[in-house]
Design a protein around this motif. Sequence first.
Motif, PDB file in Angstrom:
ATOM      1  N   ALA A  31       0.814  -1.211   0.000  1.00 53.44           N
ATOM      2  CA  ALA A  31       0.000   0.000   0.000  1.00 53.44           C
ATOM      3  C   ALA A  31       0.851   1.266   0.000  1.00 53.44           C
ATOM      4  O   ALA A  31       0.416   2.319  -0.485  1.00 53.44           O
ATOM      5  CB  ALA A  31      -0.926   0.010   1.209  1.00 53.44           C
TER       6      ALA A  31
ATOM      7  N   ALA B 175       2.014   4.975  -7.105  1.00 56.83           N
ATOM      8  CA  ALA B 175       1.152   4.456  -8.169  1.00 56.83           C
ATOM      9  C   ALA B 175       1.950   4.001  -9.382  1.00 56.83           C
ATOM     10  O   ALA B 175       1.492   3.147 -10.148  1.00 56.83           O
ATOM     11  CB  ALA B 175       0.139   5.532  -8.576  1.00 56.83           C
ATOM     12  N   SER B 176       3.141   4.560  -9.554  1.00 53.42           N
ATOM     13  CA  SER B 176       3.971   4.204 -10.715  1.00 53.42           C
ATOM     14  C   SER B 176       4.681   2.863 -10.542  1.00 53.42           C
ATOM     15  O   SER B 176       5.257   2.331 -11.496  1.00 53.42           O
ATOM     16  CB  SER B 176       5.013   5.294 -10.958  1.00 53.42           C
TER      17      SER B 176
ATOM     18  N   THR C 208      -6.629  -4.422  -3.822  1.00 54.65           N
ATOM     19  CA  THR C 208      -7.550  -3.614  -3.021  1.00 54.65           C
ATOM     20  C   THR C 208      -6.819  -2.669  -2.085  1.00 54.65           C
ATOM     21  O   THR C 208      -7.389  -1.680  -1.631  1.00 54.65           O
ATOM     22  CB  THR C 208      -8.463  -4.524  -2.174  1.00 54.65           C
TER      23      THR C 208
ATOM     24  N   ALA D  89      -3.525  -1.452  -2.796  1.00 59.79           N
ATOM     25  CA  ALA D  89      -2.426  -0.748  -3.452  1.00 59.79           C
ATOM     26  C   ALA D  89      -2.912   0.181  -4.555  1.00 59.79           C
ATOM     27  O   ALA D  89      -3.901  -0.095  -5.232  1.00 59.79           O
ATOM     28  CB  ALA D  89      -1.439  -1.751  -4.026  1.00 59.79           C
ATOM     29  N   SER D  90      -2.175   1.266  -4.712  1.00 59.65           N
ATOM     30  CA  SER D  90      -2.385   2.119  -5.883  1.00 59.65           C
ATOM     31  C   SER D  90      -1.429   1.700  -7.000  1.00 59.65           C
ATOM     32  O   SER D  90      -1.604   2.081  -8.155  1.00 59.65           O
ATOM     33  CB  SER D  90      -2.145   3.583  -5.521  1.00 59.65           C
ATOM     34  N   ALA D  91      -0.418   0.896  -6.645  1.00 62.02           N
ATOM     35  CA  ALA D  91       0.523   0.381  -7.642  1.00 62.02           C
ATOM     36  C   ALA D  91      -0.148  -0.664  -8.516  1.00 62.02           C
ATOM     37  O   ALA D  91      -1.213  -1.201  -8.188  1.00 62.02           O
ATOM     38  CB  ALA D  91       1.740  -0.229  -6.924  1.00 62.02           C
ATOM     39  N   THR D  92       0.474  -0.951  -9.633  1.00 61.74           N
ATOM     40  CA  THR D  92      -0.034  -1.983 -10.545  1.00 61.74           C
ATOM     41  C   THR D  92       0.408  -3.357 -10.059  1.00 61.74           C
ATOM     42  O   THR D  92       1.593  -3.581  -9.808  1.00 61.74           O
ATOM     43  CB  THR D  92       0.501  -1.752 -11.965  1.00 61.74           C
TER      44      THR D  92
END
Length: 303
Positions: free
Chosen positions: A207, A211-212, A234, A236-239
């Motif tokens: 988490a 995001a990158s 759910t 994480a903003s990462a891929t």
Amino acid sequence: MSTLSVDSTSAVPVYRQIVGQIRFLAESGGLRPGERLPPVRQLADNLGVNRNTVVKAYATLRELGLIETRGASGTVIATPPPVPASPAPTLRDAVLAALHGGMTPEQVRDAAYAIARQSTSEVRAVFVECNEERAQAFSKELSARLHVNVRPSLLTELDTVTADVDLVITTFFHLAAVRRWARAGQRGTETVAIVVAPHIRTLMTVAELPASARVGVRYSTEHQSEQVRDWLATAASATVVIVPTTAPVPADLAVLVVPTEDPDLGEGAAPGTEVVEFGNVLDEGSVQMVATVLDEIRARRSV
């Protein structure tokens, strides 16, 4: 575990050296029951050996009954089983008391047999999963926490390991499949499901990534990979992507998540990729629910 050391020039295999030293410490009191052992990676790094060597040593110690895995507590020194006291004096006294009380030898025999049958007819349980390592790990933890022998089984092995089973335990992900199996064979076997939750620490690690960033998930089965990917997505903003075991590990991953029961899946990760061993914990409420079901089965037998 700073007292451990290995000699690479010795004729004794390194894993055997580790086994011998931990066994000596456990049996001599240098390591007490419940005392935690280092994770595989940490001990391997400390000793300067391959992680597979430590995995093999720990597996041997488990077979000897000297260590055990306790979920989030990790690998610990096992509590030795109590030495049973000789039942002869107590049994003789009980038999004589029964005879002096007016029972016939035949009545004593029948009563003793009924009591023995009731006391030894332990509930037979199986824990079912789609992955062998998880099935073994969770069945062992349930056995320790429920004080009953819970055997591991794969979904594909149900027909071969459940002939004498009273209770089939599984996760909610497989409950429908297990119940279809039970209905198809018109079996009276009880089935219950437990909740398996992800380790919060791993979710927090993912988490906190930007995001990158890209996170890889590598498990031995597609089902598990998808399950863990969805859990992490759910939080994480990462891929979050699945890395098949048949493909090389992408070099651009910030984190590669692998199961604690199979850390070797992290081999091949790039130097800049953090390999995180992701475990699962049994929900406490679910474990208590299974304990209640076991008590109900025992109560029905005693009637």
